[in-house]
Design a protein around this motif. Sequence first.
Motif, PDB file in Angstrom:
ATOM      1  N   ASP A  26       0.847  -1.195   0.000  1.00  0.00           N
ATOM      2  CA  ASP A  26       0.000   0.000   0.000  1.00  0.00           C
ATOM      3  C   ASP A  26       0.883   1.247   0.000  1.00  0.00           C
ATOM      4  O   ASP A  26       1.920   1.287   0.682  1.00  0.00           O
ATOM      5  CB  ASP A  26      -0.902   0.014   1.235  1.00  0.00           C
ATOM      6  N   VAL A  28       1.016   5.777  -0.133  1.00  0.00           N
ATOM      7  CA  VAL A  28       0.426   7.118  -0.084  1.00  0.00           C
ATOM      8  C   VAL A  28       1.393   8.068  -0.785  1.00  0.00           C
ATOM      9  O   VAL A  28       2.586   8.085  -0.464  1.00  0.00           O
ATOM     10  CB  VAL A  28       0.215   7.608   1.362  1.00  0.00           C
ATOM     11  N   MET A  60      -0.576   9.494   8.889  1.00  0.00           N
ATOM     12  CA  MET A  60      -1.423   8.648   8.039  1.00  0.00           C
ATOM     13  C   MET A  60      -1.114   7.163   8.210  1.00  0.00           C
ATOM     14  O   MET A  60      -1.830   6.321   7.674  1.00  0.00           O
ATOM     15  CB  MET A  60      -1.224   9.024   6.567  1.00  0.00           C
ATOM     16  N   LYS A 238      -3.264  -0.917  -2.342  1.00  0.00           N
ATOM     17  CA  LYS A 238      -4.037   0.317  -2.242  1.00  0.00           C
ATOM     18  C   LYS A 238      -3.136   1.534  -2.444  1.00  0.00           C
ATOM     19  O   LYS A 238      -1.986   1.549  -2.000  1.00  0.00           O
ATOM     20  CB  LYS A 238      -4.701   0.397  -0.861  1.00  0.00           C
ATOM     21  N   VAL A 239      -3.670   2.561  -3.098  1.00  0.00           N
ATOM     22  CA  VAL A 239      -2.922   3.795  -3.333  1.00  0.00           C
ATOM     23  C   VAL A 239      -3.810   4.986  -3.003  1.00  0.00           C
ATOM     24  O   VAL A 239      -4.950   5.066  -3.475  1.00  0.00           O
ATOM     25  CB  VAL A 239      -2.442   3.905  -4.795  1.00  0.00           C
ATOM     26  N   ASP A 240      -3.302   5.909  -2.197  1.00  0.00           N
ATOM     27  CA  ASP A 240      -3.983   7.161  -1.908  1.00  0.00           C
ATOM     28  C   ASP A 240      -3.102   8.319  -2.354  1.00  0.00           C
ATOM     29  O   ASP A 240      -1.873   8.268  -2.195  1.00  0.00           O
ATOM     30  CB  ASP A 240      -4.275   7.305  -0.412  1.00  0.00           C
ATOM     31  N   PHE A 241      -3.731   9.352  -2.894  1.00  0.00           N
ATOM     32  CA  PHE A 241      -3.017  10.544  -3.328  1.00  0.00           C
ATOM     33  C   PHE A 241      -3.502  11.746  -2.528  1.00  0.00           C
ATOM     34  O   PHE A 241      -4.714  11.922  -2.328  1.00  0.00           O
ATOM     35  CB  PHE A 241      -3.259  10.815  -4.820  1.00  0.00           C
ATOM     36  N   PHE A 242      -2.552  12.574  -2.101  1.00  0.00           N
ATOM     37  CA  PHE A 242      -2.865  13.813  -1.405  1.00  0.00           C
ATOM     38  C   PHE A 242      -2.084  14.956  -2.048  1.00  0.00           C
ATOM     39  O   PHE A 242      -0.963  14.770  -2.526  1.00  0.00           O
ATOM     40  CB  PHE A 242      -2.502  13.713   0.078  1.00  0.00           C
ATOM     41  N   SER A 251      -5.066  16.126 -10.290  1.00  0.00           N
ATOM     42  CA  SER A 251      -5.492  15.087 -11.225  1.00  0.00           C
ATOM     43  C   SER A 251      -5.035  15.398 -12.642  1.00  0.00           C
ATOM     44  O   SER A 251      -4.566  14.508 -13.366  1.00  0.00           O
ATOM     45  CB  SER A 251      -7.015  14.937 -11.187  1.00  0.00           C
ATOM     46  N   ALA A 264      -7.308  12.783  -6.054  1.00  0.00           N
ATOM     47  CA  ALA A 264      -6.518  13.161  -4.881  1.00  0.00           C
ATOM     48  C   ALA A 264      -7.384  13.838  -3.833  1.00  0.00           C
ATOM     49  O   ALA A 264      -8.447  14.399  -4.134  1.00  0.00           O
ATOM     50  CB  ALA A 264      -5.389  14.090  -5.308  1.00  0.00           C
ATOM     51  N   LYS A 265      -6.896  13.797  -2.614  1.00  0.00           N
ATOM     52  CA  LYS A 265      -7.548  14.494  -1.510  1.00  0.00           C
ATOM     53  C   LYS A 265      -6.681  15.699  -1.132  1.00  0.00           C
ATOM     54  O   LYS A 265      -5.469  15.643  -1.221  1.00  0.00           O
ATOM     55  CB  LYS A 265      -7.703  13.562  -0.304  1.00  0.00           C
TER      56      LYS A 265
END
Length: 269
Positions: A26, A28, A60, A238-242, A251, A264-265
Amino acid sequence: MIGVFDSGFGGLTIFHELRKALPAYDFVYLGDNARAPYGSRPFETIYRYTLEAVKALFRMGCPLVILACNTASARALRTIQQKDLPQIAPENRVLGIIRPTAEEADSFSRTGHLGILGTAGTVVSGSYPLEIHRFFPQLTVTQQACPLWATLVENGEVNSEGTRYFVKRDIDRLLAQDPKIDAMLLACTHYPLLYPVIREVAPPEVRIISQGEIVAKKTVDYLNRHPEIEKRLTRGGKVDFFTTDTPEFFSKGANFFGEHNVFAKNLSF
């Protein structure tokens, strides 16, 4: 999760290779797009911004953070490792991308003359010559600051005539310092997007080296040698973008860097 930080989009070139090498893990990704680029900022500002990002990634749940930014690696990494990490999270680790690249430097050049193309901050820090000479003192290392390259990439100007002019100018300046250079390291994660222009204007016998695959290979090796960190990493792909800018801006830029359909967040420090 494995945290990956960059001042903007350039770290996505490292992130892409890390995901290829470690697909089960995973991740981030955090881009400080609102304050990019870092290259011309003073040391204290780069250090403060980078530490804020590292702390955010720790919160995180990232026990391992990779600074996928040469400027942050050159100007902030050592202080964070030696001063801050023992106080805020002694069990976590923060790695840069300069040392793993330097460990491979002897394979880049046949003549032993290596050129470094980087931001002003990276070049002024002297981090690359210092790290490379720790491993390979026999190599001749010459640097050239390319202050406009990252900004041109961030603005989507990779194919403009202006970009070609500045790329050629800076490469010519590098080779004028040492005509024996037969390999050039792209010591900024934005620069791989300029590869077609760099390849066009550089002499055909000069090898162009990007860092993504090197850093990914070295990260796999690091996890093999440090099971105490590896066992804390989650696996699920899993991948999250901030981003510190707007999600829409990120984006659009991520798409330009090869990461498509990214949502992204927003993150504020």
